[in-house]
Design a protein around this motif. Structure first.
Motif, mmCIF file in Angstrom:
data_model
loop_
_atom_site.group_PDB
_atom_site.id
_atom_site.type_symbol
_atom_site.label_atom_id
_atom_site.label_comp_id
_atom_site.label_asym_id
_atom_site.label_seq_id
_atom_site.Cartn_x
_atom_site.Cartn_y
_atom_site.Cartn_z
ATOM 1 N N ILE A 2 50.486 47.438 48.542
ATOM 2 C CA ILE A 2 50.484 46.446 49.261
ATOM 3 C C ILE A 2 50.961 44.979 47.805
ATOM 4 O O ILE A 2 51.238 43.893 48.511
ATOM 5 C CB ILE A 2 49.648 45.898 50.296
ATOM 6 C CG1 ILE A 2 49.227 47.187 51.365
ATOM 7 C CG2 ILE A 2 49.408 44.748 50.722
ATOM 8 C CD1 ILE A 2 50.522 46.909 52.027
ATOM 9 N N ARG A 3 49.949 45.256 47.246
ATOM 10 C CA ARG A 3 50.319 44.451 46.514
ATOM 11 C C ARG A 3 51.543 43.542 45.494
ATOM 12 O O ARG A 3 52.232 42.583 46.163
ATOM 13 C CB ARG A 3 49.655 44.388 45.392
ATOM 14 C CG ARG A 3 48.193 43.697 44.981
ATOM 15 C CD ARG A 3 47.804 44.397 43.443
ATOM 16 N NE ARG A 3 46.202 43.364 43.336
ATOM 17 C CZ ARG A 3 45.371 43.646 42.976
ATOM 18 N NH1 ARG A 3 45.880 44.180 41.461
ATOM 19 N NH2 ARG A 3 44.383 42.882 42.609
ATOM 20 N N LEU A 5 54.605 44.540 47.486
ATOM 21 C CA LEU A 5 54.680 43.896 49.130
ATOM 22 C C LEU A 5 54.927 42.441 49.275
ATOM 23 O O LEU A 5 55.385 42.303 48.879
ATOM 24 C CB LEU A 5 54.983 44.659 49.825
ATOM 25 C CG LEU A 5 54.932 46.062 50.317
ATOM 26 C CD1 LEU A 5 54.780 46.665 51.234
ATOM 27 C CD2 LEU A 5 57.016 46.249 49.563
ATOM 28 N N LYS A 6 53.664 42.390 48.726
ATOM 29 C CA LYS A 6 52.971 40.872 48.975
ATOM 30 C C LYS A 6 54.782 39.615 47.581
ATOM 31 O O LYS A 6 54.959 38.671 47.779
ATOM 32 C CB LYS A 6 52.066 40.709 48.423
ATOM 33 C CG LYS A 6 50.958 40.210 49.713
ATOM 34 C CD LYS A 6 49.425 40.693 49.962
ATOM 35 C CE LYS A 6 49.025 40.690 50.621
ATOM 36 N NZ LYS A 6 47.922 40.490 50.286
ATOM 37 N N PHE A 7 54.036 40.419 46.404
ATOM 38 C CA PHE A 7 54.475 40.109 45.374
ATOM 39 C C PHE A 7 56.274 39.161 45.059
ATOM 40 O O PHE A 7 57.287 38.802 44.733
ATOM 41 C CB PHE A 7 54.368 41.057 43.534
ATOM 42 C CG PHE A 7 54.939 40.129 43.016
ATOM 43 C CD1 PHE A 7 54.586 38.788 42.283
ATOM 44 C CD2 PHE A 7 56.356 40.659 42.026
ATOM 45 C CE1 PHE A 7 55.291 38.230 40.925
ATOM 46 C CE2 PHE A 7 56.841 40.463 41.298
ATOM 47 C CZ PHE A 7 56.705 38.915 40.754
ATOM 48 N N ALA A 9 57.961 39.900 48.210
ATOM 49 C CA ALA A 9 58.111 38.517 49.711
ATOM 50 C C ALA A 9 57.786 37.458 48.639
ATOM 51 O O ALA A 9 58.631 36.516 49.199
ATOM 52 C CB ALA A 9 57.193 38.585 50.336
ATOM 53 N N THR A 10 57.061 36.837 47.841
ATOM 54 C CA THR A 10 57.112 35.836 47.538
ATOM 55 C C THR A 10 58.129 35.354 45.833
ATOM 56 O O THR A 10 58.726 34.244 46.764
ATOM 57 C CB THR A 10 55.086 35.381 46.042
ATOM 58 O OG1 THR A 10 54.155 36.170 47.259
ATOM 59 C CG2 THR A 10 55.367 33.995 45.595
#
Length: 45
Positions: A2-3, A5-7, A9-10
């Protein structure tokens, strides 16, 4: 996972904001140059 994917997306959001900012604030106007060229018209009646 998830980290990552968040990175990603950011990064996508920041890239989009950067492109939009450059489009609005960047100097993308064309250089204007006046062109004069004589034209011969072949007008035979």
């Amino acid at each position: 996972m998830i980290r990552i994917l968040k990175f990603l997306a950011t990064l996508v959001v920041l890239g989009f904001v950067g492109i939009v900012g450059y489009a609005y604030l960047g100097d993308m106007s064309p250089d204007r140059v006046e062109v004069q060229e004589p034209v011969e018209l072949n007008v035979d009646g």
